[in-house]
Motif scaffolding. Sequence first.
Motif, PDB file in Angstrom:
ATOM      1  N   SER A  98      46.696  47.171  35.263  1.00  0.00           N
ATOM      2  CA  SER A  98      47.747  46.289  34.760  1.00  0.00           C
ATOM      3  C   SER A  98      47.286  44.853  34.961  1.00  0.00           C
ATOM      4  O   SER A  98      46.848  44.480  36.067  1.00  0.00           O
ATOM      5  CB  SER A  98      49.070  46.533  35.506  1.00  0.00           C
ATOM      6  N   THR A  99      47.356  44.045  33.909  1.00  0.00           N
ATOM      7  CA  THR A  99      46.874  42.660  33.998  1.00  0.00           C
ATOM      8  C   THR A  99      47.928  41.709  33.460  1.00  0.00           C
ATOM      9  O   THR A  99      48.725  42.056  32.579  1.00  0.00           O
ATOM     10  CB  THR A  99      45.573  42.471  33.192  1.00  0.00           C
ATOM     11  N   ASP A 132      45.421  31.712  34.881  1.00  0.00           N
ATOM     12  CA  ASP A 132      45.643  32.539  36.072  1.00  0.00           C
ATOM     13  C   ASP A 132      45.641  33.991  35.632  1.00  0.00           C
ATOM     14  O   ASP A 132      46.555  34.452  34.933  1.00  0.00           O
ATOM     15  CB  ASP A 132      46.982  32.166  36.711  1.00  0.00           C
ATOM     16  N   TYR A 133      44.610  34.745  36.045  1.00  0.00           N
ATOM     17  CA  TYR A 133      44.423  36.120  35.595  1.00  0.00           C
ATOM     18  C   TYR A 133      44.534  37.057  36.791  1.00  0.00           C
ATOM     19  O   TYR A 133      43.686  37.031  37.688  1.00  0.00           O
ATOM     20  CB  TYR A 133      43.051  36.264  34.933  1.00  0.00           C
ATOM     21  N   LYS A 141      47.931  48.181  43.030  1.00  0.00           N
ATOM     22  CA  LYS A 141      47.587  47.215  44.073  1.00  0.00           C
ATOM     23  C   LYS A 141      46.764  46.080  43.484  1.00  0.00           C
ATOM     24  O   LYS A 141      45.957  46.290  42.587  1.00  0.00           O
ATOM     25  CB  LYS A 141      46.797  47.905  45.190  1.00  0.00           C
ATOM     26  N   PHE A 142      46.996  44.898  44.030  1.00  0.00           N
ATOM     27  CA  PHE A 142      46.318  43.701  43.541  1.00  0.00           C
ATOM     28  C   PHE A 142      44.825  43.770  43.828  1.00  0.00           C
ATOM     29  O   PHE A 142      44.401  44.099  44.937  1.00  0.00           O
ATOM     30  CB  PHE A 142      46.923  42.463  44.212  1.00  0.00           C
ATOM     31  N   ASP A 143      43.995  43.447  42.807  1.00  0.00           N
ATOM     32  CA  ASP A 143      42.541  43.437  42.949  1.00  0.00           C
ATOM     33  C   ASP A 143      42.106  41.977  43.082  1.00  0.00           C
ATOM     34  O   ASP A 143      41.968  41.260  42.099  1.00  0.00           O
ATOM     35  CB  ASP A 143      41.891  44.074  41.717  1.00  0.00           C
ATOM     36  N   ASN A 144      41.891  41.552  44.349  1.00  0.00           N
ATOM     37  CA  ASN A 144      41.577  40.147  44.584  1.00  0.00           C
ATOM     38  C   ASN A 144      40.151  39.786  44.201  1.00  0.00           C
ATOM     39  O   ASN A 144      39.810  38.609  44.089  1.00  0.00           O
ATOM     40  CB  ASN A 144      41.842  39.785  46.055  1.00  0.00           C
ATOM     41  N   VAL A 145      39.289  40.771  44.010  1.00  0.00           N
ATOM     42  CA  VAL A 145      37.910  40.488  43.610  1.00  0.00           C
ATOM     43  C   VAL A 145      37.824  40.215  42.111  1.00  0.00           C
ATOM     44  O   VAL A 145      37.201  39.249  41.664  1.00  0.00           O
ATOM     45  CB  VAL A 145      36.975  41.652  43.998  1.00  0.00           C
TER      46      VAL A 145
END
Length: 834
Positions: free
Chosen positions: A413-414, A453-454, A466-470
Amino acid sequence: MKRLLLLIAFISVVASSRAQMGGGAPTVTGKISGTLIDSLTRKPLDYASITLYRATGKVPLTGVVTDEKGGFKFNNLNPGSYKITVTYIGYPTKTITPVTTTPDKPDNNLGTLVLAPSASALKEIAVTGTAAMIENKVDKIVYNAEKDATVSGGNAGDVLRKVPMVAVDQDGNVSLRGSQNVRILINGRPSGAVAASTADAMKMFPADQIKSVEVITSPSAKYDAEGTGGIINIITKKKDISGVSGSISGGVGTRQNNGNANLNVNQNRLSLTGNFGTQVGWPQTSEISTGTKTTSGTVIAQQNGTSETQRHAYIGSGNLAYDFNASNSISSGIRYNTTQFSNDGSTVNTGNVGNFTQTNNQTVKFGGFDWNADFTHKFKKEGSELTFAGQWSHGINTTDLTASYTAKNPNQSTRNDGLNDEFTGQIDYVLPLNKTVKLEAGTKAISRKINSDYDIYRQLTGDVFKFDNVASNDYDYSQDVYSGYGVLSIQLKHMVGLQIGGRVENTQIDGNASSVSAGLQPFSNSYTNFVPSLAVSKSVGSNTFRLSYTKRIQRPSLQYLNPFRNTSNLQYHMMGNPGLSPEVSQSAELNYSTFIKSTIINATLYFRHTSDAIESFVTREDYTSTDASGASVIIPVNLTSFRNIGTSNSVGSSIFAQVNPVKPLTLRGNVNLFTYTPKASSSIQSAAVYDSKTYIQYNIFASGSYAFPKGFIAETFAIINAPRRTLQGKNPSFNMWVLSMNKEILKKKGKIGLNAIDPFNEDKIFASEINTGSVIQSSRFALPFRSFGVNFSWTFGKMNFNAQPKKKRGVNNDDLKQDGGQQGGQGTGTGSQR
């Protein structure tokens, strides 16, 4: 910044000092001018032919056509005795002789000339002149869309498809003589919506708001250097005559529906204009197929799927202008737009990445406004003026995408939030040194601030998103452009004109990405470009020859520079390249134009050399990702990015003609034939298949319209575009055929029409192919294209044609498109990654 302040100070000092001067050097040349009106209606007669002779001569010296206010002017005439003839369809020829000018009184204003209708026309009581749909001017071609009854109910893309030398593909991308690096302006100004996405902006712009379209293939140095292909200026409808007027129009069809309303108020010194338009498209389902195979033909991966698209858009604008007196005027306007579309589809994937189905749900919203204000001061010396202008463009873009997989891969999800602000300040000064020499100078500053902001969220098997901070990224980009220009125009003897100019533009760029862990590093770049221009023209009667040279640049926008990697499609990734240099082109062209009664011909030979050419570039590589369980996997992907591929040359010829073999029938045709010869840089040659041969490209447009009695008009036109070549392959060709019929109603104040687009082809198929050297990537999609629709328009209000016309403001629509306007660069994307 110091150089900019010095340039502003210099222009202000020059303006102040010259304002005190009484005039230029003595000269013996003068002018003959006048205004032509109908004897019954007292309305101005536009597009009447005015021909100038010696008093006793039989060979024309030169000729002009009257403008929309009936005005005409012959400049740079030696003292003497002349004869003028006036011709207009439905009126007998009128001859005025002698018309004299002397050294003491070189200017002769004939005032208002009254032309009486012929006897046959008098029987019909009302006489209506037909304005030319295509105007062939020295430095541009003008397509008068408001004179074309067949464009009602469409969008800006439909209008541009009928403009000479312009092509619009199936996605709405605009190209001029084969180049998509085109600067598109609205009323002489840049638009944030156009900069963010030209294709989307053209789709949401109602055709009924467009008055005319100007095409400038060889702009002078007073224009911004942006746009290597040239400039397209869209002029919106606005009435300069006194009174209150308006129009309502719209269309309903099997593909899209739209509506539009305009209101114009012109009272004394005050002018107020407003319009609103909307467009709603029916859901459309497309079939998409994308595959990758080896150069020997072995299939590596294949995607087949369908996608349903829905779209709606709104656009509105308002403009207020006031003349304090004959010397000072102000104007301010705002244009607002908002668009939303959704793409929902599923794709079946097979090949070396496994067998699975991917389902996508995407929603895109973007909009914003362009606010501008100008102040113009006219000095006592005729033609001398100083203009201060400013603009603020604000854009917001939001893209939400959810991708779900049936096996092996984590769901994704983006959300991409883009914000764009662009501030422009400009000063322009015009100074006629004498009757034959004019100096123009100006300075400009543009400041662009963009944020993208992506955020990416992934869902493993049995887990939550879950958020993918990389992989996520917050990207800031700024671009400042400082420029100054000077243009000298000289009218020589024997109808020879010379224009020479120079422009300097300094660009400063900074980019900063927050996701350092993904290898994204800050970058900065700055460069200065000198942009010369030269044009020589010669008029012989109704024939005009023009030889010109110009230099243009194309700055890469955010979608080209943003180093974020879009992985929403598992096998086909996209990523920008912050190391791109600006594309620079140099063009030379020879133009010939003529009009013979109702026949118009414009022919051009041109050569264009482009260095650091920017093109999309596909490479095959291995990408490290995670599967649905969180384990690390290596996936072979095709990565589309952008490169400075090297240089390219183009030699071309375009010809436009309009003829009336019989009075009711009008035939138009435009053919643009050009070459594409790329020469790859050494780094590109080592990374891809390189073919240096020359490719022939073409754009063809042909139309015919017939005016039947009682206001009935029928038209058909066809468009044929060759596949567009790139260094690695070719993009789809585009063809279409349109039939339309229109009928005047409500005492000629209204029109109703029917149209059919490709009536015998329900779907249109587009195919492309790219050869990376290691694999061949091909795509094919079928788009519903056949369309039937009905459209209408109605004008209302009472307008006073006998009132004195308002004095031209310093930066109104026409002044902007002639005197330079305000153009920004293309580095104003809103951060969308779609």
